[in-house]
Design a protein around this motif. Structure first.
Motif, PDB file in Angstrom:
ATOM      1  N   ALA A 149      36.779   8.753   0.548  1.00  0.00           N
ATOM      2  CA  ALA A 149      36.141   7.453   0.351  1.00  0.00           C
ATOM      3  C   ALA A 149      35.933   7.172  -1.139  1.00  0.00           C
ATOM      4  CB  ALA A 149      34.816   7.390   1.105  1.00  0.00           C
ATOM      5  N   VAL A 150      35.436   8.169  -1.850  1.00  0.00           N
ATOM      6  CA  VAL A 150      35.233   8.019  -3.296  1.00  0.00           C
ATOM      7  C   VAL A 150      36.567   7.777  -3.992  1.00  0.00           C
ATOM      8  CG1 VAL A 150      34.527   9.238  -5.400  1.00  0.00           C
ATOM      9  CG2 VAL A 150      33.084   9.333  -3.352  1.00  0.00           C
ATOM     10  N   ARG A 151      37.566   8.543  -3.627  1.00  0.00           N
ATOM     11  CA  ARG A 151      38.896   8.403  -4.237  1.00  0.00           C
ATOM     12  C   ARG A 151      39.483   7.016  -3.970  1.00  0.00           C
ATOM     13  NH1 ARG A 151      43.913   9.569  -2.164  1.00  0.00           N
ATOM     14  NH2 ARG A 151      42.964  10.597  -0.364  1.00  0.00           N
ATOM     15  N   MET A 152      39.292   6.478  -2.776  1.00  0.00           N
ATOM     16  CA  MET A 152      39.828   5.153  -2.452  1.00  0.00           C
ATOM     17  C   MET A 152      39.150   4.067  -3.287  1.00  0.00           C
ATOM     18  SD  MET A 152      42.245   5.607  -0.275  1.00  0.00           S
ATOM     19  CE  MET A 152      42.507   7.111  -1.208  1.00  0.00           C
ATOM     20  N   VAL A 153      37.840   4.179  -3.478  1.00  0.00           N
ATOM     21  CA  VAL A 153      37.133   3.214  -4.329  1.00  0.00           C
ATOM     22  C   VAL A 153      37.626   3.341  -5.772  1.00  0.00           C
ATOM     23  CG1 VAL A 153      34.890   2.582  -5.306  1.00  0.00           C
ATOM     24  CG2 VAL A 153      35.111   3.004  -2.840  1.00  0.00           C
ATOM     25  N   GLU A 154      37.738   4.565  -6.260  1.00  0.00           N
ATOM     26  CA  GLU A 154      38.218   4.779  -7.629  1.00  0.00           C
ATOM     27  C   GLU A 154      39.628   4.233  -7.821  1.00  0.00           C
ATOM     28  OE1 GLU A 154      35.637   8.798  -8.702  1.00  0.00           O
ATOM     29  OE2 GLU A 154      37.711   9.022  -8.019  1.00  0.00           O
ATOM     30  N   ARG A 155      40.501   4.459  -6.846  1.00  0.00           N
ATOM     31  CA  ARG A 155      41.876   3.964  -6.955  1.00  0.00           C
ATOM     32  C   ARG A 155      41.930   2.445  -6.904  1.00  0.00           C
ATOM     33  NH1 ARG A 155      45.944   6.902  -3.198  1.00  0.00           N
ATOM     34  NH2 ARG A 155      47.371   5.652  -4.442  1.00  0.00           N
TER      35      ARG A 155
END
Length: 97
Positions: free
Chosen positions: A68-74
């Motif tokens: 989830a964090v990675r998707m927001v960052e991307r």
């Protein structure tokens, strides 16, 4: 096509098909840049390409915190921010009660 969401960025979890895809299409039609997030990598890329208008597809599982964090960052890195997030991800099945 309207431009009510011009300059906005939307992310839609569970965006590869169904209601998630419909949300994404509506956001894009209103001028938003859209990131689709889904556990089905091939489907999310295909749907993003079909919507067009700069829509991107991201493969990830929002039930996993790191994903989830990675998707927001991307999303922020690729599209320049995040103004709208729709959590449409879900699983349909029988619960063992």
């Amino acid at each position: 096509m309207s431009e009510r969401l011009a300059g906005k960025v939307a992310a839609v979890a569970g965006g590869a098909r169904g209601n998630g895809c419909a949300f994404a299409e509506a956001f894009a039609a209103e001028g938003a840049r859209v990131a689709l997030i889904d556990i089905d990598g091939e489907a999310v890329e295909r749907t993003a390409a079909e919507i067009g208008l700069g829509t991107i597809g991201l493969h990830g599982d929002v039930t996993i915190a790191a994903d989830a964090v990675r998707m927001v960052e991307r999303t922020v890195a690729a599209l320049g921010g995040l103004d709208i997030f729709v959590n449409n991800a879900g699983v349909i099945g029988r619960m063992g009660f």
